[in-house]
Design a protein around this motif. Structure first.
Motif, PDB file in Angstrom:
ATOM      1  N   MET A   1       0.711  -1.496   0.065  1.00  0.00           N
ATOM      2  CA  MET A   1      -0.159  -0.248   0.111  1.00  0.00           C
ATOM      3  C   MET A   1       1.019   0.844  -0.314  1.00  0.00           C
ATOM      4  SD  MET A   1      -2.767  -0.840   0.662  1.00  0.00           S
ATOM      5  CE  MET A   1      -4.346  -2.917   0.541  1.00  0.00           C
ATOM      6  N   ASP A   2       1.151   2.178  -1.368  1.00  0.00           N
ATOM      7  CA  ASP A   2       1.434   3.159  -1.171  1.00  0.00           C
ATOM      8  C   ASP A   2       1.300   4.287   0.029  1.00  0.00           C
ATOM      9  OD1 ASP A   2       3.284   5.318  -1.553  1.00  0.00           O
ATOM     10  OD2 ASP A   2       2.624   5.378  -3.745  1.00  0.00           O
ATOM     11  N   PHE A   3       0.780   4.031   0.953  1.00  0.00           N
ATOM     12  CA  PHE A   3       0.161   5.681   1.989  1.00  0.00           C
ATOM     13  C   PHE A   3       1.480   5.642   2.534  1.00  0.00           C
ATOM     14  CE2 PHE A   3      -3.545   2.314   3.044  1.00  0.00           C
ATOM     15  CZ  PHE A   3      -3.617   1.949   1.920  1.00  0.00           C
ATOM     16  N   THR A   4       1.061   7.974   2.828  1.00  0.00           N
ATOM     17  CA  THR A   4       1.752   8.662   3.775  1.00  0.00           C
ATOM     18  C   THR A   4       0.764   9.344   4.545  1.00  0.00           C
ATOM     19  OG1 THR A   4       1.288  10.424   2.512  1.00  0.00           O
ATOM     20  CG2 THR A   4       3.160   9.035   1.652  1.00  0.00           C
ATOM     21  N   ILE A   5       2.195   9.709   5.590  1.00  0.00           N
ATOM     22  CA  ILE A   5       1.566  10.505   6.695  1.00  0.00           C
ATOM     23  C   ILE A   5       0.359  11.428   6.589  1.00  0.00           C
ATOM     24  CG2 ILE A   5       2.018  11.150   9.284  1.00  0.00           C
ATOM     25  CD1 ILE A   5       3.991   9.101   9.356  1.00  0.00           C
ATOM     26  N   GLY A   6       0.595  11.722   5.421  1.00  0.00           N
ATOM     27  CA  GLY A   6      -0.007  13.205   5.246  1.00  0.00           C
ATOM     28  C   GLY A   6      -1.174  12.369   4.689  1.00  0.00           C
ATOM     29  N   MET A   7      -1.658  11.699   3.768  1.00  0.00           N
ATOM     30  CA  MET A   7      -2.908  11.340   3.144  1.00  0.00           C
ATOM     31  C   MET A   7      -3.569  10.633   3.893  1.00  0.00           C
ATOM     32  SD  MET A   7      -3.426   7.901   0.340  1.00  0.00           S
ATOM     33  CE  MET A   7      -1.660   8.932  -1.032  1.00  0.00           C
ATOM     34  N   ALA A   8      -2.769  10.266   5.173  1.00  0.00           N
ATOM     35  CA  ALA A   8      -3.855   9.151   6.467  1.00  0.00           C
ATOM     36  C   ALA A   8      -4.567  10.755   7.812  1.00  0.00           C
ATOM     37  CB  ALA A   8      -2.934   8.647   7.136  1.00  0.00           C
ATOM     38  N   LEU A   9      -4.141  11.370   7.418  1.00  0.00           N
ATOM     39  CA  LEU A   9      -4.665  13.171   7.678  1.00  0.00           C
ATOM     40  C   LEU A   9      -5.912  13.539   7.634  1.00  0.00           C
ATOM     41  CD1 LEU A   9      -1.119  14.627   9.691  1.00  0.00           C
ATOM     42  CD2 LEU A   9      -2.589  12.868  11.121  1.00  0.00           C
ATOM     43  N   VAL A  10      -5.933  13.674   5.793  1.00  0.00           N
ATOM     44  CA  VAL A  10      -6.124  14.345   5.494  1.00  0.00           C
ATOM     45  C   VAL A  10      -7.241  13.528   5.134  1.00  0.00           C
ATOM     46  CG1 VAL A  10      -7.618  14.360   2.760  1.00  0.00           C
ATOM     47  CG2 VAL A  10      -4.826  15.780   3.731  1.00  0.00           C
ATOM     48  N   ASP A  11      -7.455  11.286   5.304  1.00  0.00           N
ATOM     49  CA  ASP A  11      -8.454  11.474   5.562  1.00  0.00           C
ATOM     50  C   ASP A  11      -9.654  11.680   7.126  1.00  0.00           C
ATOM     51  OD1 ASP A  11      -9.638   9.089   3.900  1.00  0.00           O
ATOM     52  OD2 ASP A  11      -9.154   7.010   5.077  1.00  0.00           O
ATOM     53  N   TYR A  12      -8.547  11.731   7.764  1.00  0.00           N
ATOM     54  CA  TYR A  12     -10.054  12.515   9.183  1.00  0.00           C
ATOM     55  C   TYR A  12     -11.087  13.795   8.884  1.00  0.00           C
ATOM     56  CZ  TYR A  12      -6.934   9.539  12.159  1.00  0.00           C
ATOM     57  OH  TYR A  12      -6.620   8.394  12.824  1.00  0.00           O
ATOM     58  N   ILE A  13     -10.305  14.556   7.241  1.00  0.00           N
ATOM     59  CA  ILE A  13     -10.998  15.580   7.289  1.00  0.00           C
ATOM     60  C   ILE A  13     -12.421  15.240   6.527  1.00  0.00           C
ATOM     61  CG2 ILE A  13     -11.245  17.490   5.550  1.00  0.00           C
ATOM     62  CD1 ILE A  13      -7.878  17.632   4.895  1.00  0.00           C
ATOM     63  N   THR A  57      -7.164   5.688  11.099  1.00  0.00           N
ATOM     64  CA  THR A  57      -6.342   5.955  12.063  1.00  0.00           C
ATOM     65  C   THR A  57      -5.932   4.432  11.508  1.00  0.00           C
ATOM     66  OG1 THR A  57      -7.800   5.839  13.737  1.00  0.00           O
ATOM     67  CG2 THR A  57      -6.477   4.987  14.402  1.00  0.00           C
ATOM     68  N   TRP A  58      -6.237   3.031  10.714  1.00  0.00           N
ATOM     69  CA  TRP A  58      -5.224   2.075  10.353  1.00  0.00           C
ATOM     70  C   TRP A  58      -4.685   2.302   9.380  1.00  0.00           C
ATOM     71  CZ3 TRP A  58      -6.484   1.215   4.952  1.00  0.00           C
ATOM     72  CH2 TRP A  58      -5.761  -0.124   4.636  1.00  0.00           C
ATOM     73  N   LYS A  59      -5.258   3.180   8.066  1.00  0.00           N
ATOM     74  CA  LYS A  59      -4.147   4.205   7.574  1.00  0.00           C
ATOM     75  C   LYS A  59      -3.318   5.159   8.195  1.00  0.00           C
ATOM     76  CE  LYS A  59      -5.946   5.374   4.207  1.00  0.00           C
ATOM     77  NZ  LYS A  59      -6.644   6.329   2.559  1.00  0.00           N
ATOM     78  N   LEU A  60      -3.518   5.838   9.030  1.00  0.00           N
ATOM     79  CA  LEU A  60      -2.389   6.244   9.933  1.00  0.00           C
ATOM     80  C   LEU A  60      -1.011   4.973  10.123  1.00  0.00           C
ATOM     81  CD1 LEU A  60      -0.852   8.804  10.237  1.00  0.00           C
ATOM     82  CD2 LEU A  60      -2.270   9.031  13.083  1.00  0.00           C
ATOM     83  N   LEU A  61      -1.298   4.408  11.317  1.00  0.00           N
ATOM     84  CA  LEU A  61      -0.817   3.477  12.157  1.00  0.00           C
ATOM     85  C   LEU A  61      -0.081   2.645  10.743  1.00  0.00           C
ATOM     86  CD1 LEU A  61      -3.226   1.768  14.287  1.00  0.00           C
ATOM     87  CD2 LEU A  61      -1.548   3.072  14.819  1.00  0.00           C
ATOM     88  N   LEU A  72      -9.442  -2.697  11.776  1.00  0.00           N
ATOM     89  CA  LEU A  72      -9.307  -1.890  11.416  1.00  0.00           C
ATOM     90  C   LEU A  72      -9.999  -1.003  10.421  1.00  0.00           C
ATOM     91  CD1 LEU A  72      -7.527   0.398  13.545  1.00  0.00           C
ATOM     92  CD2 LEU A  72      -9.530  -0.676  14.113  1.00  0.00           C
ATOM     93  N   ASN A  73      -9.412  -2.022   9.484  1.00  0.00           N
ATOM     94  CA  ASN A  73     -10.164  -1.790   7.552  1.00  0.00           C
ATOM     95  C   ASN A  73     -11.381  -2.462   7.362  1.00  0.00           C
ATOM     96  OD1 ASN A  73      -8.836  -0.766   4.908  1.00  0.00           O
ATOM     97  ND2 ASN A  73      -7.725  -2.525   4.474  1.00  0.00           N
ATOM     98  N   ASN A  74     -10.703  -3.636   7.481  1.00  0.00           N
ATOM     99  CA  ASN A  74     -11.825  -4.589   7.128  1.00  0.00           C
ATOM    100  C   ASN A  74     -13.925  -4.397   7.994  1.00  0.00           C
ATOM    101  OD1 ASN A  74     -10.380  -6.648   5.808  1.00  0.00           O
ATOM    102  ND2 ASN A  74      -9.969  -7.791   7.821  1.00  0.00           N
ATOM    103  N   MET A  75     -13.532  -3.696   8.996  1.00  0.00           N
ATOM    104  CA  MET A  75     -14.455  -3.258   9.790  1.00  0.00           C
ATOM    105  C   MET A  75     -15.712  -2.091   9.097  1.00  0.00           C
ATOM    106  SD  MET A  75     -13.685  -1.664  13.207  1.00  0.00           S
ATOM    107  CE  MET A  75     -15.502  -1.803  13.802  1.00  0.00           C
ATOM    108  N   PHE A  76     -14.348  -1.333   7.257  1.00  0.00           N
ATOM    109  CA  PHE A  76     -15.166  -0.212   7.849  1.00  0.00           C
ATOM    110  C   PHE A  76     -16.708  -0.270   6.548  1.00  0.00           C
ATOM    111  CE2 PHE A  76     -15.562   2.887   4.007  1.00  0.00           C
ATOM    112  CZ  PHE A  76     -15.196   4.090   4.548  1.00  0.00           C
ATOM    113  N   PHE A  77     -16.575  -1.068   5.450  1.00  0.00           N
ATOM    114  CA  PHE A  77     -17.402  -1.505   4.495  1.00  0.00           C
ATOM    115  C   PHE A  77     -18.886  -1.518   5.290  1.00  0.00           C
ATOM    116  CE2 PHE A  77     -18.273  -2.477   0.046  1.00  0.00           C
ATOM    117  CZ  PHE A  77     -19.210  -1.663  -0.443  1.00  0.00           C
ATOM    118  N   PRO A  78     -18.951  -2.665   6.384  1.00  0.00           N
ATOM    119  CA  PRO A  78     -20.221  -3.043   6.828  1.00  0.00           C
ATOM    120  C   PRO A  78     -20.595  -2.191   8.089  1.00  0.00           C
ATOM    121  CG  PRO A  78     -18.552  -4.676   7.693  1.00  0.00           C
ATOM    122  CD  PRO A  78     -17.511  -3.723   6.159  1.00  0.00           C
ATOM    123  N   SER A  79     -19.975  -1.792   8.790  1.00  0.00           N
ATOM    124  CA  SER A  79     -19.867  -0.438   9.825  1.00  0.00           C
ATOM    125  C   SER A  79     -20.924   0.997   8.904  1.00  0.00           C
ATOM    126  CB  SER A  79     -19.293   0.141  10.418  1.00  0.00           C
ATOM    127  OG  SER A  79     -18.684  -1.292  10.680  1.00  0.00           O
TER     128      SER A  79
END
Length: 203
Positions: A1-13, A57-61, A72-79
């Motif tokens: 997965m090509d994630f960055t911390i900045g990308m993860a933080l934007v996910d909270y917006i 949070t999953w993406k940030l970790l 944390l990732n797997n429960m996102f869609f059904p929840s």
């Protein structure tokens, strides 16, 4: 997965946008809903907010190299899907049942990704439709365009969820669409609030 911390933080917006919109709606619509309808609506919005926060949070970790907390990732869609369904049913009951004290039940059986997508689209469609109806009642029909944009962006997120998120570009596109969608929802809800949603008579 090509994630960055900045990308993860934007996910909270978009999560923050949605939570803000949900809090405004819960405060303004509390007096218009039966206990059962409000319980469904509030439970649904809480599930949506929590699901989004946990996914971010999953993406940030992951980006920080702490761990790949798959749950944390797997429960996102059904929840989130069930949350949108509950929120949609709750706000629809506000229009159809008013303040009558009644208990409502929602079928508890869900299975398969397609079912989750259907539930999310149905619940979100009902939520945005009711908000459009409220906008018309308040003589603010131009808000329909804002809620329509929010719905279209959410449909876009459903489409993008089927794509490969291993590439950073896809993550940035999805996050951009999500920010616009939830930002539009917050803007529309805020405008309803500013124009007296809390004092609107539904009868």
């Amino acid at each position: 997965m090509d994630f960055t911390i900045g990308m993860a933080l934007v996910d909270y917006i978009p999560v923050a946008f949605f939570v803000a919109a949900a809090v405004i709606l819960m405060r303004d619509l509390y007096g218009k809903m039966s206990k059962g309808a409000f319980a469904l609506f509030s439970a649904g919005t809480v599930m949506i907010g929590v699901a989004g926060a946990l996914k971010a949070t999953w993406k940030l970790l992951y980006a920080a190299g702490v761990c790949n907390f798959e749950a944390l990732n797997n429960m996102f869609f059904p929840s989130q899907s069930i949350g949108f369904l509950l929120a949609g049913v709750g706000i629809l009951l506000m229009l159809t049942s008013g303040k009558r004290e009644k208990l409502y039940s929602v079928p508890p059986v869900f299975s398969g990704t397609f079912v989750f997508v259907g539930l999310m689209v149905a619940g979100l469609g009902v939520l945005d439709t009711v908000l459009c109806i409220l906008a018309v009642k308040m003589k603010k029909p131009w808000l329909i365009a804002i809620f329509a944009l929010s719905f279209i962006c959410s449909l876009g997120m459903g489409y993008l969820s089927s794509k490969d998120f291993a590439e950073a570009a896809m993550n940035w596109i999805a996050e951009g669409v999500n920010v616009v969608g939830q930002g539009s929802l917050l803007l529309g809800v805020y405008m309803l609030h500013k124009n007296g949603l809390e004092d609107l008579r539904l009868d």
